[in-house]
Structures are given as C-alpha cells and as structure tokens.
Design a protein around this motif. Structure first.
Motif, PDB file in Angstrom:
ATOM      1  N   LEU A 194       0.980  -1.311   0.079  1.00 21.08           N
ATOM      2  CA  LEU A 194       0.022  -0.001  -0.074  1.00 21.08           C
ATOM      3  C   LEU A 194       0.954   1.269   0.028  1.00 21.08           C
ATOM      4  N   THR A 195       1.899   1.476   0.909  1.00 19.35           N
ATOM      5  CA  THR A 195       2.773   2.408   1.015  1.00 19.35           C
ATOM      6  C   THR A 195       4.044   2.029   1.570  1.00 19.35           C
ATOM      7  N   PHE A 196       5.084   2.932   1.913  1.00 20.16           N
ATOM      8  CA  PHE A 196       6.261   2.714   2.316  1.00 20.16           C
ATOM      9  C   PHE A 196       6.530   3.592   3.580  1.00 20.16           C
ATOM     10  N   SER A 197       7.001   3.249   4.744  1.00 18.14           N
ATOM     11  CA  SER A 197       7.462   3.879   5.956  1.00 18.14           C
ATOM     12  C   SER A 197       8.593   4.786   5.771  1.00 18.14           C
ATOM     13  N   GLY A 198       8.385   5.954   6.563  1.00 25.51           N
ATOM     14  CA  GLY A 198       9.562   6.853   6.509  1.00 25.51           C
ATOM     15  C   GLY A 198       9.620   7.636   7.822  1.00 25.51           C
ATOM     16  N   SER A 199       9.897   8.806   7.585  1.00 29.20           N
ATOM     17  CA  SER A 199      10.205   9.978   8.709  1.00 29.20           C
ATOM     18  C   SER A 199       9.878  11.290   8.510  1.00 29.20           C
ATOM     19  N   THR A 200       8.891  11.447   7.522  1.00 26.97           N
ATOM     20  CA  THR A 200       8.453  12.742   6.851  1.00 26.97           C
ATOM     21  C   THR A 200       7.546  13.401   8.170  1.00 26.97           C
ATOM     22  N   GLY A 201       7.668  14.621   8.221  1.00 22.41           N
ATOM     23  CA  GLY A 201       6.928  15.370   9.068  1.00 22.41           C
ATOM     24  C   GLY A 201       7.684  15.518  10.379  1.00 22.41           C
ATOM     25  N   ILE A 202       8.188  14.512  11.242  1.00 17.81           N
ATOM     26  CA  ILE A 202       9.211  15.038  12.543  1.00 17.81           C
ATOM     27  C   ILE A 202       9.329  13.641  13.098  1.00 17.81           C
ATOM     28  N   GLY A 203      10.454  13.453  13.482  1.00 16.45           N
ATOM     29  CA  GLY A 203      11.215  12.278  14.387  1.00 16.45           C
ATOM     30  C   GLY A 203      11.829  11.370  13.535  1.00 16.45           C
ATOM     31  N   ASN A 204      12.150   9.991  14.303  1.00 21.16           N
ATOM     32  CA  ASN A 204      12.845   9.098  13.557  1.00 21.16           C
ATOM     33  C   ASN A 204      12.052   8.312  12.800  1.00 21.16           C
ATOM     34  N   PRO A 205      12.449   7.551  11.849  1.00 20.98           N
ATOM     35  CA  PRO A 205      11.688   6.539  11.176  1.00 20.98           C
ATOM     36  C   PRO A 205      10.798   5.672  11.946  1.00 20.98           C
ATOM     37  N   HIS A 206       9.546   5.783  11.492  1.00 18.52           N
ATOM     38  CA  HIS A 206       8.550   5.005  12.330  1.00 18.52           C
ATOM     39  C   HIS A 206       7.171   5.018  11.560  1.00 18.52           C
ATOM     40  N   LEU A 207       6.354   4.245  11.723  1.00 12.30           N
ATOM     41  CA  LEU A 207       4.922   3.946  11.336  1.00 12.30           C
ATOM     42  C   LEU A 207       3.834   4.480  12.463  1.00 12.30           C
ATOM     43  N   HIS A 208       3.275   5.652  12.037  1.00 10.07           N
ATOM     44  CA  HIS A 208       2.059   6.329  12.964  1.00 10.07           C
ATOM     45  C   HIS A 208       0.713   5.518  12.244  1.00 10.07           C
ATOM     46  N   LEU A 209       0.078   4.689  12.741  1.00 10.89           N
ATOM     47  CA  LEU A 209      -1.326   4.167  12.362  1.00 10.89           C
ATOM     48  C   LEU A 209      -2.365   4.533  13.278  1.00 10.89           C
ATOM     49  N   GLU A 210      -3.382   4.949  12.552  1.00 13.86           N
ATOM     50  CA  GLU A 210      -4.559   5.199  13.335  1.00 13.86           C
ATOM     51  C   GLU A 210      -5.703   4.609  12.609  1.00 13.86           C
ATOM     52  N   VAL A 211      -6.959   4.554  13.427  1.00  9.46           N
ATOM     53  CA  VAL A 211      -8.218   4.164  12.787  1.00  9.46           C
ATOM     54  C   VAL A 211      -9.446   4.971  13.081  1.00  9.46           C
ATOM     55  N   ARG A 212     -10.096   5.646  11.988  1.00  6.69           N
ATOM     56  CA  ARG A 212     -11.000   6.480  12.554  1.00  6.69           C
ATOM     57  C   ARG A 212     -12.272   5.930  12.063  1.00  6.69           C
ATOM     58  N   LEU A 213     -13.188   6.181  12.900  1.00  8.89           N
ATOM     59  CA  LEU A 213     -14.653   5.659  12.613  1.00  8.89           C
ATOM     60  C   LEU A 213     -15.618   6.534  11.959  1.00  8.89           C
ATOM     61  N   ASN A 214     -15.369   7.773  12.178  1.00  4.28           N
ATOM     62  CA  ASN A 214     -15.754   8.757  11.588  1.00  4.28           C
ATOM     63  C   ASN A 214     -15.129  10.206  11.734  1.00  4.28           C
ATOM     64  N   LYS A 215     -15.815  11.239  11.721  1.00  5.12           N
ATOM     65  CA  LYS A 215     -15.004  12.693  11.790  1.00  5.12           C
ATOM     66  C   LYS A 215     -14.460  12.838  13.122  1.00  5.12           C
ATOM     67  N   ASP A 216     -15.303  12.283  14.055  1.00  3.88           N
ATOM     68  CA  ASP A 216     -14.929  12.607  15.394  1.00  3.88           C
ATOM     69  C   ASP A 216     -14.440  11.640  16.306  1.00  3.88           C
ATOM     70  N   GLU A 217     -14.815  10.181  15.748  1.00  2.00           N
ATOM     71  CA  GLU A 217     -14.395   9.039  16.884  1.00  2.00           C
ATOM     72  C   GLU A 217     -13.026   8.223  16.153  1.00  2.00           C
ATOM     73  N   ILE A 218     -12.186   8.062  16.826  1.00  2.00           N
ATOM     74  CA  ILE A 218     -11.061   7.173  16.550  1.00  2.00           C
ATOM     75  C   ILE A 218     -11.049   5.812  17.714  1.00  2.00           C
ATOM     76  N   THR A 219     -10.582   4.806  17.247  1.00  2.00           N
ATOM     77  CA  THR A 219     -10.404   3.503  18.192  1.00  2.00           C
ATOM     78  C   THR A 219      -8.942   3.144  18.209  1.00  2.00           C
ATOM     79  N   SER A 220      -8.787   2.283  19.146  1.00  2.22           N
ATOM     80  CA  SER A 220      -7.355   1.705  19.203  1.00  2.22           C
ATOM     81  C   SER A 220      -7.275   0.647  18.181  1.00  2.22           C
ATOM     82  N   PRO A 221      -6.322   0.547  17.488  1.00  6.05           N
ATOM     83  CA  PRO A 221      -5.929  -0.359  16.655  1.00  6.05           C
ATOM     84  C   PRO A 221      -5.870  -1.773  17.192  1.00  6.05           C
ATOM     85  N   CYS A 222      -5.058  -1.834  18.303  1.00 11.24           N
ATOM     86  CA  CYS A 222      -4.832  -3.118  18.980  1.00 11.24           C
ATOM     87  C   CYS A 222      -6.151  -3.760  19.568  1.00 11.24           C
TER      88      CYS A 222
END
Length: 670
Positions: A188-216
């Motif tokens: 799908l895509t390739f990890s990096g370090s754009t934006g800020i910080g060391n190389p890592h992946l930030h992953l989040e899951v949005r249920l709608n415009k307001d709610e987000i849920t724990s991927p775990c």
C-alpha cells in the motif's frame, strides 16, 4: 484480562446448563453468576473441549469441532508482516491532546513495505513537511478510515499522481484524492520519517470525523512484551500533599497528608514499555480502583473523540518532569482513609498489574521523588499546581511573601514551611492571603549558575469555579497582561494559583507561566510590553526545548499572542534568519526504491519555515518540486527533476517572519 477462548457459536439460550451426554456433566454453567467469557468457557468445557489458557497473542484457532457454519475468523492485521514493536500507544499524552493512534518502530530504517489491512481505496493523500508528513487516508470496505503517517513514499502509480498535482499547481505541499483501489495484503505504501522524528509508522483508525479507536483492540498486531510500571502515588487534600513510591505501594502502604479525613484526592504515575531497553514510555489502556469489592473508578481508553481532546488535562495531571517516563493519572473518585483499596492497570496487550493498599500517615519503605527537570527557577509545576521549590532554602535561597505593592508580608518563608515537602503556592496564599508576589534571592554559590538571583514571582489566586481571568502584573521591566476565558472547573477544592516569573539564562531571558499544561476551552490572550526587548514572541517546546515563532502576533512595543494553553514566552531577535548551505548528492526513497537526489541543508538558530510551499526551486523559468525534511533541516530535489550537471538552479526560502533568502548554485556532478 478476558480469556480468549470464547466461541460465540456455542452459547445456549438457557440461563443454566448442567449436562451433555458423554461430557463433563458435573460442571454447572450459570449465566446469571458468570461473566460472558467465563460462561462461554464453561459451555466449551461441558462439550469436552480442552481450553487454551495461554496469552491471547499465542492463541490458535478454536478446535474444528467447535466451529459452526456461522463462525467468522476474527480480524487480524500485521502492517509489515514482520516484527515491529510499539513505541507509542493509543491515548498517549501529547501535551494538548491524546495520541490518536499507535507508533511502530522500523528499527531506524525507512522504506518498510506496508500492506493493505482490508479491501478498499485511497481516500486522500497529503504531502507536508510537518505534522503527519506524507500521509495516506485509506478507506476500507468496513467503513473505517486507516491513516498511515510519516511515509517516505507511495506506490509508483500514486507517486506519479502526486507529481502531476505538484507540477500543475507549482506547489510542494499538495493533497490528492486518487480513489486508487487495493485488495487486502497488497503493498500500500512505504514507511519513513517525514513530518517529524525518527523513522516509524504512525497508524490510526478513524470511525468517523470525530471518533477514533485503538487499533490494538481491533486485532492489529501490537507487540508489547512488558507489563505496565507504577512509579508512585500522590495523595492530597487541598494543598496538603504526600507522595509514595512504588516500593512502599508494593508493601500495601500509601501515605496521606492528613490523618483520618475524607475527601482525599489521588493520582497514580504510570508508564508502559514494549521491550528492553525501556526507551519509549507509553500509555495504558485500563485503570480501575476498588474499595473492597466495590469498583469506584474505571477508565478504559479504547476510543477517543477529537472534540473531547482537551479533557486530557482533567485526567493526566501535568508535571514539570512530564518529559520523563509516565503520566500522573487522576483518580476521579471519593476516597476515605480507613479502607482497603485495590488498583488494577492493564496495557493494550493485556498485561495486568495489581496493587492492594491502605492509607497511612507514613510508610517505612517510602523513598524520594525528583519533581523537576530543566528547571532553573524555584517556580515549577507539579500535578497541575504552581509550586515553589522550598527545598532550595537548604542551599541558601531566601523567599519572602509580598503584597500587590511589593511590601513585605513575611520576609522568611523558609522558617514557615517544611523544606522536605512539596509546597504548592496555593498553600502560601492560604497562609498569607494578601500574597501577590514572592521574591527569591540567592548568591552565586547558591544558584550554581555563576551569578546571583533577585527575582519576583507574580501570583494570581483564583477559586475553583472561576472561569475567566483578567490579570495585569509586572515582572522586572516587563508589563504582562493576561485575559483568559474558558478555564476548566475542577473537583479539587484547593486554592488555585497562576504564577509567572523571569528566567535568566546565558542565551536569552524568557518568562515562565505556571501551571504548565493548563489548557482553556476558551483563549489565553497574553501581551508583554518589554522595554528592554521588543522583539517578536516565541514559545518554548517543553520536550524539544526548542523555540517556535508565533505566526499570528500583533503589536510592536506591546507584543500580543493568543492560544489555548499556558506556555513559556520569550522576545527573540533573530536577525540572521535562514541561510542556505551547499548541495550534495545522496539517495532518497521513491516508490519503495532509492533514487539519486540533491540535498541542500538549511541553517538557522530560531527561524523556521511555515510549510513546504515556502521553498521555491527553479532552473531558469522551469519550476521544480522540492521536499523539505524538517529533521534534519534539508531541501530534497529528485535528480530526475534537475537539469544536467553544471546548469544553474535558484532556491528561494521564505521564513516564518516573511523574510526571503535566495541562493544560486550549479548542479554538481554525481
């Protein structure tokens, strides 16, 4: 932690079941007395199943004989299909907000392939040097939006669409909605370090415009091998405060500052780590407290709301050592002194720790806490309270309470208050209600900085129900006015205090505002009239220890800014601005493969750039796209976009103060 042997297809509609032919008929399953998981386990045992009691991360599929035609394999997702440990968890403290996703370590490498979690399409791509950097919003057929941030690049087809938009708009920062479709498991895509910080992946899951849920909690792989760690307990009533280390807590003892009195307040300092070495403290999923068998407090962080992010400061109390491990979690419950309590803490991988304790006036195993870090002045913040480091009396500091006219109320606070205990400034105000300043003095040998101190701490007392403040004061030669709206109403009945002082350093002087981390549902409008320095205002990042320019500020003699959180401020004269370094050839990731790129360093002490479009690169009249890497500060230009070696290229950079820096150079040979 719930046992993960539940098989929903075998639930029976009857409340109690006693026997099955040829099975364990002596087992009684009672849905009224058992929780759902225990009841399901019981039914499975009646049918002769041998239950798997191992941790859920090692759980295999249910036995074939227990799988009905309606059985659906639980959702699972491994973004990399290789081991990647968590470095940040869902709900982690990020100052003004909770962390909306999880972060994976990519072992300081860029370009790890990330696979699609489900069938779906790319809803949007955004490219920016800050925040999420290069980010993909992927909408799955489940309706969830998966966010992959800090990417190095996307698949070649998507990269081409990004480049087309950049050339068409002559903008480095772009947004596209490609609607490109992927199936589960596709790259799908390739990890990096754009934006800020060391190389890592930030992953989040949005249920709608307001709610987000724990991927775990969805079944996303979350490698975390270490149980949460408790560092200590704070108990207070009003401005009387006692601290207890985990060593004493393990022996069942927590200190209380008042004997046999009710309405105690409590906070627990906790951190979680995923592995050794313990480098990245994370948040916890669940915190619960029982009084005997009665659950009196429960907080479970499986979902978050963007609209309620400011509630973080009612739940995670700010401390001056907030950039060390852990957070102080406020227990919003009525606590009495003569009870037995049980504390339970769980991380996002199901590891649980428990402590049972009683309140006592003192605990023999108790140790000491270090309450400050990076703190030069005796004014600091702890548990969202403005505090005075009265322990400095031991090294020669002197403290005096003054009224609004700077007349002495008490000339020696060192004789009044215990040096060994944390001292909220609210406690000084309770003792001397007319206090509006605290003067502290010390010689050079006492400060340890090579120079003496003679400074004022301005103090503003206010009640717990006060939601707006209009405060004018003076610290040294600076006149400071503050208009605050939307102050949170708190359950704590203690005297609340705002405080500000001047911090003198070798590089620059600045103004500290306390309590740190105090956020407002309204606004903080602050103006500083500093006759010695009328330069623009910058604010200090508490963890980065770097200064950031306020993009929106008014006035020249009277500098004014608006935000929703108390911050340290400084008038900074940044005459040099940004300078452009010499170009050199290196490699950068595009579409998951390395390509030749020209990198040009940018140098500045304070000045930054507002966005990627503040950079313009041209070869003659031809516009060339460029990427800005904020860490390190470098401009990146793909070799394929540049003219031949020896051709002249012009770079122009506009900084946050709208100042332009231009440089021409010849494209070097590879």
């Amino acid at each position: 932690m719930a046992r993960l042997t539940k098989i929903t297809s075998v639930l029976l509609s009857t409340a109690s079941v006693l026997c099955f032919a040829g099975t364990n008929s002596n087992i009684v399953c009672d849905a009224k007395k058992m929780d759902a998981f225990a009841y399901e386990d019981c039914i499975a045992e009646q049918r002769g199943a041998k239950l798997d009691k191992t941790d859920f991360s090692e759980r295999t599929a249910p036995p074939a004989e227990l799988i009905s035609e309606n059985y659906v394999e639980p959702f699972s997702y491994d973004p990399f299909q290789r081991n990647a440990y968590l470095t940040s968890s869902f709900g982690e403290n990020r100052g003004t907000r909770y962390h909306a996703g999880i972060d994976y370590s990519t072992q300081m490498e860029e370009g790890w392939a990330i696979f699609a979690p489900e069938n779906g399409f790319i809803k949007e791509i955004k490219v920016s040097p800050f925040g999420y950097g290069k980010v993909m919003f992927f909408e799955g057929q489940s309706g969830k939006t998966w966010v992959f941030a800090h990417q190095s690049s996307f698949t070649p087809d998507v990269e081409n669409l990004v480049r087309q938009k950049q050339y068409a708009t002559q903008s480095n920062d772009v947004s596209i909605k490609p609607n490109t479709r992927f199936r589960k498991g596709d790259t799908l895509t390739f990890s990096g370090s754009t934006g800020i910080g060391n190389p890592h992946l930030h992953l989040e899951v949005r249920l709608n415009k307001d709610e987000i849920t724990s991927p775990c909690q969805l079944g996303v792989k979350c490698l975390d091998t270490i149980a949460p760690q408790i560092f200590g307990v704070a108990v207070w009533q009003g401005n009387e405060l006692a601290l207890t280390t985990d060593e004493a807590l393990r022996s069942g003892c927590v200190e209380t500052p008042v004997k046999n009195e009710f309405n105690l307040s409590m906070a627990i300092k906790i951190a979680d780590y995923s592995r050794e070495p313990k480098e990245n403290p994370m948040a916890i999923r669940r915190l619960e407290l029982w009084r005997y068998d009665d659950k009196i407090y429960s907080k479970i962080v499986d979902t978050l709301s963007y609209k309620k992010m400011l509630d973080i400061r009612n739940e995670l109390l700010w401390a001056e050592e907030a950039d060390t491990a852990g957070d102080w979690h406020y227990i919003d419950a009525k606590l009495g002194p003569i009870s037995t309590y049980r504390l339970e803490v769980e991380d996002f991988s199901g590891h649980v720790i428990r402590r049972e304790f009683n309140f006592h006036k003192s605990c023999k195993d108790n140790g000491k806490f270090v309450l400050t870090k990076n703190q030069n002045t005796p004014l600091y913040t702890f548990l969202s309270k403005s505090m005075l480091d009265i322990f400095r009396c031991e090294s020669g500091y002197q403290f005096a309470a003054l009224n609004k006219d700077e007349q002495i109320i008490n000339k020696d606070l060192c004789k009044i208050f215990d040096h060994s205990k944390p001292l909220p400034i609210g406690k000084i105000v309770e003792r001397f209600p007319e206090t509006r300043y605290i003067r502290y003095t010390a010689d050079a040998s006492s400060t340890g900085t090579g120079r003496g101190a003679n400074e004022l701490i301005a103090v503003y007392p206010y009640g717990k129900y006060k939601t707006s403040i209009n405060w004018y004061t003076q610290v040294g030669n600076a006149k400071i006015s503050q208009k605050i709206s939307g102050i949170p109403v708190v359950g704590d009945t203690s005297q609340r205090v705002l405080a500000v002082t001047r911090n003198q350093t070798d590089s620059l002087d600045f103004f500290e505002f306390h309590p740190k981390g105090l956020q407002f549902y309204g606004k903080w409008n602050v103006c500083i009239e500093n006759e010695n320095n009328q330069a623009p205002l910058y604010w200090l990042g508490e963890t980065t220890r770097r200064w950031f320019y306020f993009e929106k500020q008014s006035g020249s003699k009277n500098r004014c800014v608006t935000t929703n959180e108390l911050r340290d401020l400084a008038n900074i004269s940044d005459e040099n601005g940004i300078s452009i370094g010499f170009p050199y050839w290196a490699e950068t990731l595009v579409g998951g493969t390395y390509q030749a790129a020209l990198k040009i360093p940018l140098y500045s002490r304070y000045a930054g750039i507002p966005d990627g479009n503040a950079i313009t690169v041209k070869a003659g009249n031809k516009w060339i796209p460029a990427e800005y890497d904020s860490e390190p500060r470098e401009i990146i230009i793909l070799g394929d976009d540049l003219p031949e070696a020896g051709a002249t290229v012009t770079i122009q950079v506009t900084d946050e103060l709208k100042r332009k820096t231009k440089k021409e150079f010849d494209v070097p040979g590879i």
